[in-house]
Enzyme design. Structure first.
Site, PDB file in Angstrom:
ATOM      1  N   LYS A  25      -3.959   3.133  -2.055  1.00  0.00           N
ATOM      2  CA  LYS A  25      -5.194   3.924  -2.106  1.00  0.00           C
ATOM      3  C   LYS A  25      -4.961   5.212  -1.332  1.00  0.00           C
ATOM      4  CE  LYS A  25      -8.211  -0.152  -2.029  1.00  0.00           C
ATOM      5  NZ  LYS A  25      -9.330  -0.808  -1.337  1.00  0.00           N
ATOM      6  N   MET A  66      -7.497   8.885   9.052  1.00  0.00           N
ATOM      7  CA  MET A  66      -7.734   9.513   7.744  1.00  0.00           C
ATOM      8  C   MET A  66      -8.684  10.705   7.892  1.00  0.00           C
ATOM      9  SD  MET A  66      -8.204   5.791   5.961  1.00  0.00           S
ATOM     10  CE  MET A  66      -9.028   5.201   7.468  1.00  0.00           C
ATOM     11  N   ASP A 124       0.813  -1.219   0.000  1.00  0.00           N
ATOM     12  CA  ASP A 124       0.000   0.000   0.000  1.00  0.00           C
ATOM     13  C   ASP A 124       0.849   1.271   0.000  1.00  0.00           C
ATOM     14  OD1 ASP A 124      -2.279  -1.490   0.054  1.00  0.00           O
ATOM     15  OD2 ASP A 124      -2.675  -1.230   2.191  1.00  0.00           O
TER      16      ASP A 124
END
Length: 294
Positions: free
Chosen positions: A81, A198, A59
């Site tokens: 992502k 996030m 990732d």
């Protein structure tokens, strides 16, 4: 080159023999937590799996340092992502893992943090199991714990926080958000620290939700960007101004948001540690000057 990558082959063999008795078999997948940045925070078992991988599927949040543990022959597949950017679809990642495993490769699915904390690790394992592929999980230091240590902010603290709640910051526009904000307020009243993953892009929604639920406007907040890494940035704020403070963060790295009285405790501790470091530097400078004059 870091300390771990300097270890010679014989010492690595000793580590593997003593701590890593089980090995990944061909055609299996290890779903590995890469921690929150620093190579030294990687577990021995995770390092072992990366070093012995035939294929690495990783990732955005996996550091370049950790990738250096893989052999030159290891296939590398980037499937990162990032919010607001084009990224690999989960179905495509699942299919890639299955394809590599069916080729008989030792596959390592490397994820930032821990695979079970907003990491979709179980989703991938279930998909693989349905297609007859065995997988295993190896834990990693999740961002909340890594950032707590690197910022000196205690997530629990006697008399101020008796629990901690981890919340994803990516679903603030979905139905039920107002009810969620009321639950956050109830958690704060019950002395729980809130940690939003996030969260930078959703700072305004989080602030609005907390204020709408009659949360204290001056409740301390810390926005931790690139937590646990050398370029870590700590931005202190309060619930009422966290949105405007978030906009001042120019770095595009991941940002974790910590909400609660423990932020004030951590900030005071940081100041004390900073003072001690300054005093130590001044003492060393005086000692050096004295040696030159002697």
């Amino acid at each position: 080159m870091t300390h771990l990558t300097k270890l010679n082959t014989s010492r690595l063999s000793v580590i593997e023999d003593r701590f890593c008795s089980s090995q990944l078999s061909s055609g299996e997948v290890a779903i590995v937590g890469a921690g929150c940045g620093e190579l030294e925070l990687l577990t021995l078992k995770a390092a072992n799996r990366v070093q012995n991988a035939d294929a690495l599927v990783y990732d955005s949040l996996v550091s370049a340092e950790i990738l250096t543990l893989a052999t030159p022959e290891c296939e590398r597949h980037f499937v990162g992502k990032r919010c607001g950017q084009s990224s690999a679809k989960q179905d495509d990642i699942n299919a890639l893992l299955l394809k590599l495993a069916l080729k008989g490769k030792k596959v390592v699915r490397l994820k930032g943090g821990d695979p079970h904390i907003f990491g979709r690790g179980a989703e991938e394992a279930i998909y693989l199991a349905k297609h007859g592929v065995k997988s295993e999980f190896i834990p990693g230091v999740t961002a909340a714990l890594g950032c707590a240590s690197s910022t000196s902010i205690p997530l629990t603290y006697r008399g101020h926080a008796r629990s901690v709640t981890l919340i994803t910051g990516t679903r603030m526009s979905e139905p039920g958000f107002e009810q969620a904000a009321k639950q956050w307020r109830a958690l704060l009243d019950a002395e729980s620290t809130l940690v939003f993953y996030m969260g930078k892009e959703q700072a305004q929604a989080i602030s609005h939700g907390l204020l709408s639920a009659n949360c204290k406007a001056d409740l301390p907040v810390a926005l931790v960007t690139n937590g646990g890494r050398r370029d870590q940035i700590i931005t202190y704020a309060s619930v009422k101004d966290m949105a405007s403070k978030a906009k001042t963060i120019m770095h595009h790295g991941p940002t974790l948001i910590i909400v609660g009285e423990v932020v004030k405790i951590g900030r005071a501790l940081n100041q004390m540690l900073g003072t001690l470091e300054t005093q130590a530097l001044e003492t060393r400078a005086l000692d050096t000057q004295a040696l030159k004059l002697a």
